[in-house]
Write a protein that holds these residues in place. Structure first.
Motif, short mmCIF file in Angstrom:
data_model
loop_
_atom_site.label_atom_id
_atom_site.label_comp_id
_atom_site.label_asym_id
_atom_site.label_seq_id
_atom_site.Cartn_x
_atom_site.Cartn_y
_atom_site.Cartn_z
N ASP A 192 0.86 -1.20 0.00
CA ASP A 192 0.00 0.00 0.00
C ASP A 192 0.89 1.24 0.00
O ASP A 192 1.29 1.72 1.05
N PRO A 193 1.18 1.79 -1.18
CA PRO A 193 2.10 2.93 -1.29
C PRO A 193 1.63 4.19 -0.57
O PRO A 193 2.41 5.11 -0.39
N THR A 194 0.36 4.24 -0.11
CA THR A 194 -0.11 5.42 0.61
C THR A 194 0.38 5.43 2.06
O THR A 194 0.27 6.44 2.73
N ILE A 195 0.92 4.31 2.51
CA ILE A 195 1.44 4.23 3.88
C ILE A 195 2.89 4.70 3.87
O ILE A 195 3.72 4.19 3.14
N GLY A 196 3.21 5.65 4.70
CA GLY A 196 4.58 6.12 4.82
C GLY A 196 4.99 7.02 3.67
O GLY A 196 4.23 7.30 2.76
N LYS A 197 6.21 7.49 3.73
CA LYS A 197 6.76 8.38 2.71
C LYS A 197 7.86 7.65 1.96
O LYS A 197 8.64 6.91 2.55
N THR A 198 7.91 7.89 0.67
CA THR A 198 8.98 7.31 -0.14
C THR A 198 9.92 8.41 -0.60
O THR A 198 9.55 9.60 -0.63
N TYR A 199 11.12 8.03 -0.93
CA TYR A 199 12.15 8.98 -1.35
C TYR A 199 12.73 8.54 -2.69
O TYR A 199 12.87 7.35 -2.95
N SER A 200 13.08 9.52 -3.48
CA SER A 200 13.68 9.20 -4.78
C SER A 200 15.20 9.13 -4.68
O SER A 200 15.85 8.57 -5.55
N ASN A 201 15.76 9.69 -3.58
CA ASN A 201 17.22 9.59 -3.39
C ASN A 201 17.57 9.72 -1.92
O ASN A 201 16.76 10.18 -1.10
N VAL A 202 18.76 9.34 -1.60
CA VAL A 202 19.23 9.31 -0.20
C VAL A 202 19.35 10.72 0.36
O VAL A 202 19.05 10.96 1.54
N ASP A 203 19.79 11.68 -0.46
CA ASP A 203 19.94 13.05 0.03
C ASP A 203 18.62 13.61 0.56
O ASP A 203 18.57 14.23 1.62
N GLU A 204 17.54 13.37 -0.18
CA GLU A 204 16.22 13.82 0.23
C GLU A 204 15.82 13.17 1.57
O GLU A 204 15.33 13.82 2.48
N MET A 205 16.06 11.88 1.69
CA MET A 205 15.74 11.16 2.92
C MET A 205 16.55 11.71 4.09
O MET A 205 16.02 11.94 5.16
N MET A 206 17.85 11.93 3.87
CA MET A 206 18.69 12.44 4.96
C MET A 206 18.28 13.83 5.40
O MET A 206 18.31 14.14 6.58
#
Length: 86
Positions: free
Chosen positions: A66-80
């Motif tokens: 279920d992709p609506t659960i949680g947040k996804t990131y396109s790259n590590v920099d954004e996540m960090m």
């Protein structure tokens, strides 16, 4: 330890490998048998996930289904940036 609940292990190995191993672990105040038993226990512990690990695996599986659960990131920099709140 119950004598009926033990096993005697015997195996042959290259003497140079044994001596090198023994030399390293005895410098650290350990002995061969104790080190091998601890290694075996760590293999067992790694192979059998604890409750926290099982819950994390289940959470990831739910998020994947279920992709609506949680947040996804396109790259590590954004996540960090999010993790560090920069």
């Amino acid at each position: 330890m119950n004598k009926n609940n033990t096993v005697t292990c015997s195996f042959s190995m290259d003497r140079e490998v044994y001596n090198a191993f023994k030399s390293i672990i005895t410098r650290n105040g350990e002995n061969v048998k104790g080190n091998i038993v601890r290694y075996m226990q760590s293999v067992i512990n790694y192979d059998i996930p604890n409750a926290e690990t099982i819950a994390a695996i289940e959470e990831v599986q739910k998020m994947k289904s279920d992709p609506t659960i949680g947040k996804t990131y396109s790259n590590v920099d954004e996540m960090m940036r999010d993790l560090l709140d920069v």
